[in-house]
Enzyme design. Structure first.
Site, PDB file in Angstrom:
ATOM      1  CE1 TYR A 297     -10.607  -0.981  -6.725  1.00 47.21           C
ATOM      2  CE2 TYR A 297     -11.669   0.952  -7.681  1.00 47.21           C
ATOM      3  CZ  TYR A 297     -11.066   0.319  -6.603  1.00 47.21           C
ATOM      4  OH  TYR A 297     -10.929   0.998  -5.408  1.00 47.21           O
TER       5      TYR A 297
ATOM      6  CB  SER B 188     -14.315   2.544  -5.057  1.00 47.28           C
ATOM      7  OG  SER B 188     -13.862   3.609  -5.871  1.00 47.28           O
TER       8      SER B 188
HETATM    9  P1  NAI Z   1      -3.328   0.057  -0.095  1.00 45.20           P
HETATM   10  O1  NAI Z   1      -2.729  -0.559  -1.320  1.00 45.20           O
HETATM   11  O2  NAI Z   1      -2.568   1.102   0.638  1.00 45.20           O
HETATM   12  O3  NAI Z   1      -3.697  -1.099   0.944  1.00 45.20           O
HETATM   13  C1  NAI Z   1      -4.343  -2.269   0.531  1.00 45.20           C
HETATM   14  C2  NAI Z   1      -3.929  -3.395   1.457  1.00 45.20           C
HETATM   15  O4  NAI Z   1      -4.658  -4.558   1.065  1.00 45.20           O
HETATM   16  C3  NAI Z   1      -2.435  -3.757   1.345  1.00 45.20           C
HETATM   17  O5  NAI Z   1      -1.853  -3.852   2.645  1.00 45.20           O
HETATM   18  C4  NAI Z   1      -2.436  -5.103   0.643  1.00 45.20           C
HETATM   19  O6  NAI Z   1      -1.347  -5.947   1.029  1.00 45.20           O
HETATM   20  C5  NAI Z   1      -3.780  -5.667   1.096  1.00 45.20           C
HETATM   21  N1  NAI Z   1      -4.252  -6.711   0.197  1.00 45.20           N
HETATM   22  C6  NAI Z   1      -4.319  -6.666  -1.160  1.00 45.20           C
HETATM   23  N2  NAI Z   1      -4.750  -7.841  -1.628  1.00 45.20           N
HETATM   24  C7  NAI Z   1      -4.989  -8.641  -0.553  1.00 45.20           C
HETATM   25  C8  NAI Z   1      -5.435  -9.969  -0.402  1.00 45.20           C
HETATM   26  N3  NAI Z   1      -5.697 -10.752  -1.460  1.00 45.20           N
HETATM   27  N4  NAI Z   1      -5.569 -10.463   0.848  1.00 45.20           N
HETATM   28  C9  NAI Z   1      -5.275  -9.707   1.938  1.00 45.20           C
HETATM   29  N5  NAI Z   1      -4.816  -8.439   1.840  1.00 45.20           N
HETATM   30  C10 NAI Z   1      -4.674  -7.924   0.606  1.00 45.20           C
HETATM   31  O7  NAI Z   1      -4.765   0.587  -0.558  1.00 45.20           O
HETATM   32  P2  NAI Z   1      -5.793   1.651   0.079  1.00 45.20           P
HETATM   33  O8  NAI Z   1      -5.758   2.846  -0.753  1.00 45.20           O
HETATM   34  O9  NAI Z   1      -5.603   1.758   1.527  1.00 45.20           O
HETATM   35  O10 NAI Z   1      -7.166   0.906  -0.257  1.00 45.20           O
HETATM   36  C11 NAI Z   1      -7.958   0.270   0.719  1.00 45.20           C
HETATM   37  C12 NAI Z   1      -9.333   0.018   0.135  1.00 45.20           C
HETATM   38  O11 NAI Z   1      -9.939   1.253  -0.220  1.00 45.20           O
HETATM   39  C13 NAI Z   1      -9.345  -0.835  -1.132  1.00 45.20           C
HETATM   40  O12 NAI Z   1     -10.451  -1.715  -1.102  1.00 45.20           O
HETATM   41  C14 NAI Z   1      -9.507   0.188  -2.245  1.00 45.20           C
HETATM   42  O13 NAI Z   1     -10.109  -0.371  -3.381  1.00 45.20           O
HETATM   43  C15 NAI Z   1     -10.402   1.191  -1.555  1.00 45.20           C
HETATM   44  N6  NAI Z   1     -10.371   2.524  -2.154  1.00 45.20           N
HETATM   45  C16 NAI Z   1      -9.242   3.307  -2.066  1.00 45.20           C
HETATM   46  C17 NAI Z   1      -9.240   4.569  -2.627  1.00 45.20           C
HETATM   47  C18 NAI Z   1      -8.059   5.493  -2.553  1.00 45.20           C
HETATM   48  O14 NAI Z   1      -8.135   6.585  -3.141  1.00 45.20           O
HETATM   49  N7  NAI Z   1      -6.995   5.145  -1.881  1.00 45.20           N
HETATM   50  C19 NAI Z   1     -10.421   5.084  -3.353  1.00 45.20           C
HETATM   51  C20 NAI Z   1     -11.551   4.189  -3.361  1.00 45.20           C
HETATM   52  C21 NAI Z   1     -11.500   2.950  -2.785  1.00 45.20           C
END
Ligand code: NAI
Length: 280
Positions: A156, A143
């Site tokens: 985080y 991130s």
């Molecule tokens: P999201 O919440 O839409 O998707 C995250 C997914 O990870 C979910 O399906 C959840 O069930 C799964 N997950 C969470 N904990 C888990 C575990 N212990 N084992 C297996 N699966 C697990 O989030 P998003 O926004 O798609 O984020 C994806 C990645 O991008 C993350 O690493 C987040 O930190 C990173 N990120 C997102 C940003 C944003 O603006 N959306 C900005 C910077 C980084």
């Protein structure tokens, strides 16, 4: 050298939602067979069914589950040539309000989950690289918060910074057989921040600070991840690629100083009369 992802077996963690789901869809479109790994079994199954992939119900924070899921993916995808460590979660509160349990959970998913998947996948990625005669590839999702922390995200931000460092270590140790890169998204609209993006004031606050003038999309982030997995990026390893519409540029230390001078000096010849304000 293949420019698409035909014949590639790739696991995406957190593939059931947001950036992970968009990545699964794009990889499948480019010809890969995808392992959709998520702790939310229903979400993993829904995405896997949609793209003809393999659903892997697994908590990345539990290394025994990770070992089993990665071995199964290698067996059922015809070899593991790629891995996307995307599963993540965070919270927003003052540093001193995070409990031990909060910090442990955030580190367990964002950092340790990535570590456990890397460790489990390493032997399979090496074998697949030998068979394909091209390096396998890993993309870790960190991130911008890990590079330039935001207030309220202490554990985080630290876990994401550690993920960037882990990317460098893995890239060094695994070259030339496996390439390992990192993607650091800025503000990307996903279920993770839907509440913020849906709030007019919060959304325009982000847009005002983003040179591209808008919030990013999951599919744009997926495009970068797919590129770093493909042989088109064959000479790139150990990098952290920021995808944030230029947001970090507006926080550059000298921006508040030099920014207001821009109109005053724009259009002139920088060498003509010694008025060049200098560059940083
Ligand atoms: P999201 O919440 O839409 O998707 C995250 C997914 O990870 C979910 O399906 C959840 O069930 C799964 N997950 C969470 N904990 C888990 C575990 N212990 N084992 C297996 N699966 C697990 O989030 P998003 O926004 O798609 O984020 C994806 C990645 O991008 C993350 O690493 C987040 O930190 C990173 N990120 C997102 C940003 C944003 O603006 N959306 C900005 C910077 C980084």
């Amino acid at each position: 050298m293949s420019v698409g992802l035909e014949g590639r077996g790739i696991v995406v963690t957190g593939g059931g939602s947001g950036i992970g789901a968009a990545t699964c869809r794009l990889l499948a479109l480019k010809g890969a067979t995808v392992g959709v790994l998520d702790r939310n079994a229903d979400a993993a199954r829904a995405v896997a069914e949609e793209i003809g992939g393999l659903a892997l119900a697994c908590d990345v924070g539990a290394s025994d589950q990770v070992d089993a899921a990665i071995a199964r993916a290698d067996a059922e995808l015809g070899g593991l040539t790629g891995l996307v460590n995307n599963a993540g979660l965070g919270n927003l509160k003052p540093l001193e309000d995070y409990s031990d349990r909060d910090v442990e959970l955030i580190w367990r998913v964002n950092f340790f989950g990535t570590y456990a998947c890397l460790r489990a996948a390493a032997p399979f990625l090496r074998v697949a690289a030998g068979r394909r005669r091209e390096p396998s590839a890993v993309v870790n999702v960190a991130s911008v918060s890990g590079v330039r922390p935001t207030r309220g995200e202490a554990p985080y931000s630290a876990a994401k910074a550690a993920t960037v460092a882990l990317t460098s270590s893995a890239a060094l140790e695994w070259a030339p057989t496996v390439r390992v890169n990192c993607v650091s998204p800025g503000f990307i609209h996903t279920p993770l921040n839907d509440m913020l993006v849906s709030d007019e004031a919060a959304r325009s606050g982000v847009e005002d600070r983003t040179p591209m003038g808008r919030v990013g999309s999951a599919s744009e982030t997926a495009g970068l991840i797919a590129f770093l997995l493909s042989d088109e990026s064959s000479y790139i390893t150990g990098q952290n690629v920021v995808i944030d519409g230029g947001t970090m540029l507006t926080n550059a230390q000298m921006d508040p100083v030099l920014g207001p001078l821009l109109e005053l000096f724009s259009g002139g010849d920088p060498d003509a009369d010694g008025t060049d304000p200098g560059h940083n």
